[in-house]
Enzyme design. Structure first.
Site, PDB file in Angstrom:
ATOM      1  N   HIS A 305      49.106 -11.533 -41.130  1.00 26.38           N
ATOM      2  CA  HIS A 305      49.784 -10.663 -42.091  1.00 26.38           C
ATOM      3  C   HIS A 305      50.404 -11.524 -43.189  1.00 26.38           C
ATOM      4  O   HIS A 305      50.872 -12.622 -42.930  1.00 26.38           O
ATOM      5  CB  HIS A 305      50.888  -9.844 -41.389  1.00 26.38           C
ATOM      6  CG  HIS A 305      51.301  -8.649 -42.165  1.00 26.38           C
ATOM      7  ND1 HIS A 305      52.209  -8.708 -43.182  1.00 26.38           N
ATOM      8  CD2 HIS A 305      50.894  -7.356 -42.094  1.00 26.38           C
ATOM      9  CE1 HIS A 305      52.380  -7.508 -43.701  1.00 26.38           C
ATOM     10  NE2 HIS A 305      51.592  -6.664 -43.061  1.00 26.38           N
ATOM     11  N   ASP A 362      47.172  -2.892 -37.234  1.00 26.37           N
ATOM     12  CA  ASP A 362      45.795  -2.366 -37.127  1.00 26.37           C
ATOM     13  C   ASP A 362      45.102  -2.748 -35.838  1.00 26.37           C
ATOM     14  O   ASP A 362      44.022  -2.246 -35.538  1.00 26.37           O
ATOM     15  CB  ASP A 362      44.965  -2.882 -38.310  1.00 26.37           C
ATOM     16  CG  ASP A 362      45.471  -2.308 -39.615  1.00 26.37           C
ATOM     17  OD1 ASP A 362      45.821  -3.091 -40.514  1.00 26.37           O
ATOM     18  OD2 ASP A 362      45.575  -1.070 -39.703  1.00 26.37           O
TER      19      ASP A 362
HETATM   20  C1  SDX Z   1      47.620  -4.331 -43.428  1.00 31.03           C
HETATM   21  O1  SDX Z   1      50.716  -6.037 -46.883  1.00 31.03           O
HETATM   22  C2  SDX Z   1      50.939  -5.137 -45.977  1.00 31.03           C
HETATM   23  O2  SDX Z   1      52.043  -4.792 -45.696  1.00 31.03           O
HETATM   24  C3  SDX Z   1      49.647  -4.566 -45.343  1.00 31.03           C
HETATM   25  C4  SDX Z   1      49.905  -3.614 -44.171  1.00 31.03           C
HETATM   26  C5  SDX Z   1      50.588  -2.336 -44.618  1.00 31.03           C
HETATM   27  O3  SDX Z   1      51.195  -1.682 -43.758  1.00 31.03           O
HETATM   28  O4  SDX Z   1      50.395  -1.938 -45.820  1.00 31.03           O
HETATM   29  O5  SDX Z   1      50.704  -4.266 -43.180  1.00 31.03           O
HETATM   30  C6  SDX Z   1      48.568  -3.189 -43.534  1.00 31.03           C
HETATM   31  O6  SDX Z   1      46.825  -4.533 -44.332  1.00 31.03           O
HETATM   32  C7  SDX Z   1      47.709  -5.250 -42.239  1.00 31.03           C
HETATM   33  C8  SDX Z   1      46.709  -6.462 -42.344  1.00 31.03           C
HETATM   34  C9  SDX Z   1      45.345  -5.932 -41.905  1.00 31.03           C
HETATM   35  N1  SDX Z   1      44.280  -6.949 -42.186  1.00 31.03           N
HETATM   36  C10 SDX Z   1      43.667  -7.592 -41.197  1.00 31.03           C
HETATM   37  O7  SDX Z   1      43.968  -7.492 -40.003  1.00 31.03           O
HETATM   38  C11 SDX Z   1      42.492  -8.439 -41.682  1.00 31.03           C
HETATM   39  C12 SDX Z   1      42.561  -9.827 -41.031  1.00 31.03           C
HETATM   40  N2  SDX Z   1      43.721 -10.550 -41.548  1.00 31.03           N
HETATM   41  C13 SDX Z   1      43.558 -11.330 -42.712  1.00 31.03           C
HETATM   42  O8  SDX Z   1      42.489 -11.123 -43.543  1.00 31.03           O
HETATM   43  C14 SDX Z   1      44.826 -11.919 -43.291  1.00 31.03           C
HETATM   44  O9  SDX Z   1      45.615 -12.312 -42.250  1.00 31.03           O
HETATM   45  C15 SDX Z   1      45.649 -11.057 -44.234  1.00 31.03           C
HETATM   46  C16 SDX Z   1      44.806 -10.525 -45.341  1.00 31.03           C
HETATM   47  C17 SDX Z   1      46.232  -9.924 -43.474  1.00 31.03           C
HETATM   48  C18 SDX Z   1      46.768 -11.909 -44.797  1.00 31.03           C
HETATM   49  O10 SDX Z   1      46.173 -12.861 -45.560  1.00 31.03           O
HETATM   50  P1  SDX Z   1      47.043 -13.980 -46.340  1.00 31.03           P
HETATM   51  O11 SDX Z   1      48.503 -13.793 -46.137  1.00 31.03           O
HETATM   52  O12 SDX Z   1      46.558 -14.040 -47.742  1.00 31.03           O
HETATM   53  O13 SDX Z   1      46.706 -15.239 -45.538  1.00 31.03           O
HETATM   54  P2  SDX Z   1      45.453 -16.118 -45.806  1.00 31.03           P
HETATM   55  O14 SDX Z   1      44.248 -15.244 -45.965  1.00 31.03           O
HETATM   56  O15 SDX Z   1      45.783 -17.087 -46.905  1.00 31.03           O
HETATM   57  O16 SDX Z   1      45.327 -16.879 -44.408  1.00 31.03           O
HETATM   58  C19 SDX Z   1      46.211 -17.951 -44.108  1.00 31.03           C
HETATM   59  C20 SDX Z   1      45.405 -18.827 -43.166  1.00 31.03           C
HETATM   60  C21 SDX Z   1      44.000 -19.122 -43.688  1.00 31.03           C
HETATM   61  O17 SDX Z   1      43.641 -20.371 -43.160  1.00 31.03           O
HETATM   62  P3  SDX Z   1      43.721 -21.653 -44.161  1.00 31.03           P
HETATM   63  O18 SDX Z   1      42.856 -21.331 -45.371  1.00 31.03           O
HETATM   64  O19 SDX Z   1      45.200 -21.797 -44.531  1.00 31.03           O
HETATM   65  O20 SDX Z   1      43.179 -22.803 -43.329  1.00 31.03           O
HETATM   66  O21 SDX Z   1      45.201 -18.118 -41.917  1.00 31.03           O
HETATM   67  C22 SDX Z   1      43.809 -17.897 -41.724  1.00 31.03           C
HETATM   68  C23 SDX Z   1      43.111 -18.082 -43.052  1.00 31.03           C
HETATM   69  O22 SDX Z   1      41.791 -18.549 -42.869  1.00 31.03           O
HETATM   70  N3  SDX Z   1      43.691 -16.500 -41.267  1.00 31.03           N
HETATM   71  C24 SDX Z   1      42.933 -16.087 -40.272  1.00 31.03           C
HETATM   72  C25 SDX Z   1      43.176 -14.709 -40.169  1.00 31.03           C
HETATM   73  N4  SDX Z   1      44.049 -14.338 -41.096  1.00 31.03           N
HETATM   74  C26 SDX Z   1      44.367 -15.459 -41.789  1.00 31.03           C
HETATM   75  N5  SDX Z   1      42.072 -16.743 -39.457  1.00 31.03           N
HETATM   76  C27 SDX Z   1      41.457 -15.981 -38.522  1.00 31.03           C
HETATM   77  N6  SDX Z   1      41.629 -14.649 -38.342  1.00 31.03           N
HETATM   78  C28 SDX Z   1      42.495 -13.991 -39.148  1.00 31.03           C
HETATM   79  N7  SDX Z   1      42.696 -12.684 -38.978  1.00 31.03           N
END
Ligand code: SDX
Length: 427
Positions: A305, A362
């Protein structure tokens, strides 16, 4: 300046006021930065940017805190109802008994759709994704309700807000009915908001539909958990659309479109599809390795998140709700065991601990919704149904904000500098 931030740039020493809210991070007011320096800030994804002032929802990502108008989500999920929480989000205070009754009655009076809107569904293929239908039908509402699109009129704003909250269950249920080839069910306002939605979705004209109280309670709680969440991507989309003066139906349609993405509200559908792909717990290590592999785009859907860096308090409530629904429906989905094992493994793996990746709202919702009988394609529709009240509350707050102006970010330009056109025969 009492509380200020100093910046030295371009040979100038500048100070910018630091503003404090009631709780949470302070903000550096940089509204004069470009005028004084000719420079922009640069913050793709807005990871360090406050886009507005708001009094609706507060999140402390490190402590796993989520407050709606000051009330903790865990207390609202345990003691409140979606109608009461909707009133709270819109009005800022918990309603009295009569206020709640009046609000609930008002909402129930707007649950029916203009009959011609039913023909919009027939223009879609039966296998259209319900979110595509939601984008289309909700956007089309502005073609039917001209008497509530003048955003400068508080009464128009109030009526369109109530219409959107009231009609989303009807529109969502009709999208499901259309996909399974069953007749649309009209609302039955003798039922609760959530009971009405369950009946419109799973009831048929040929038989009386009995709402199962435990399912109604679980569904209502899921709606509460999804109602609002500060300035997330879809809420920011609604605010940006609204800042141009677009009508509320168009703004909510824009929010629905943004929520559909798998990184946002589409994650509940993607999370269940991921659990189905994993299948049994013995396959989990393979998928954990894929999630860590920088060359593999695979991510653990339902994990991580932008704001929560400890745990998502909604996921905690969601996990306990799974058991309640399973017990009520006497179902036992092996995917729940896989989900629990995946959570356990991920939370003990240094990669996920270091990156603070843990289940979000989720991760478990799909398992519950699947047990209740919704197809995965309906999961994000249900998220949009619940989040409509949050979008509407945030939209109203933005319209009423004296400081609000059309949102228009700038950029760091890295394209070609000016050059002359070259005729085709000279290229
Ligand atoms: C919702 O914003 C809100 O409030 C949203 C929400 C709401 O109520 O409105 O809470 C609802 O959207 C919840 C999130 C649902 N999405 C997912 O579950 C999809 C999977 N999660 C990700 O795509 C990700 O965690 C996000 C999009 C939720 C957050 O992304 P960020 O904060 O931009 O973090 P990032 O993509 O920069 O990741 C940071 C690191 C990365 O590694 P590095 O590049 O630093 O080496 O963490 C890794 C990412 O590769 N990473 C994951 C991961 N999520 C982040 N690695 C594996 N699996 C994951 N799920």
């Amino acid at each position: 300046m009492s509380n200020s931030a100093k910046l030295s740039t371009g040979g100038k020493d500048l100070e910018y006021p630091v503003l404090s809210g009631t709780v949470g991070p302070e903000v550096i007011d940089i509204r004069k930065l470009y005028g004084q320096t000719g420079q922009f800030t640069f913050d793709p994804g807005f990871t360090s940017t406050a886009s507005c002032e708001s009094a609706i929802t507060y999140i402390d990502g490190d402590e796993g805190v989520l407050l709606h108008r000051g009330y903790p989500i865990g207390q609202l999920a345990e003691h409140s109802s979606f109608m009461e929480t909707s009133y709270l989000l819109l009005n800022g205070e918990l309603p009295s008994t009569s206020e709640l009754a009046d609000f609930t009655r008002t909402i129930s009076r707007h649950t029916m759709l203009h009959e011609q809107l039913a023909t919009f569904y027939r223009g879609f293929r039966r296998d259209a994704h319900p979110m595509a239908i939601m984008c289309g039908v909700v956007g089309a509402l502005s073609a039917f309700y001209h008497d509530s699109t003048d955003i400068s009129d508080p009464l128009h704003r109030k009526i369109s807000s109530h219409r959107l909250i009231a009609k989303m269950p009807t529109i969502a249920a009709m999208a499901y009915k259309y996909s399974v080839g069953q007749p649309f069910m009209y609302p039955d306002n003798s039922l609760s908001y959530t009971g009405n939605f369950l009946r419109m979705t799973f009831g048929v004209p040929a038989e009386k539909y009995e709402v199962i109280p435990a399912v109604e309670k679980a569904m209502d709680r899921i709606f509460i958990l999804h109602a609002d969440h500060e300035q997330n991507a879809s809420t920011s989309t609604v605010r940006l659309a609204g800042s141009s003066g677009a009508n509320p139906f168009a703004c909510i349609a824009a929010g629905i479109a943004c929520l559909w993405g798998p990184a946002h509200g589409g994650a509940n559908e993607a999370a269940l599809n991921m659990l189905k792909e994993i299948g049994t717990p013995d396959k989990i290590p393979h998928y954990i390795a894929r999630a860590k592999d920088k060359n593999d785009p695979f991510r653990l859907m339902g994990f991580g998140h932008r704001v929560y860096k400890n745990y998502d308090p909604r996921a905690t409530v969601m996990q306990s709700t799974v058991r309640e629904v399973f017990d009520a429906l006497k179902v036992n989905d092996p995917l729940f065991e896989t989900a629990l094992e995946l959570e356990h493994i991920a939370l003990n793996d240094p990669y996920f601990i270091d990156k603070k990746l843990f289940p979000n709202v989720d991760f478990y919702s799909g398992i519950i919704l699947s047990a209740i009988g919704f197809p995965t394609t309906m999961f994000t529709v249900l998220f949009a149904l619940a989040r409509t009240v949050g979008w509407v509350a945030q939209w109203n707050e933005m319209i009423s904000d004296p400081n609000q102006k059309i949102g228009r970010p700038r950029q760091l330009y890295t394209g070609s500098t000016e050059r002359d056109y070259v005729p085709l025969d000279k290229r």
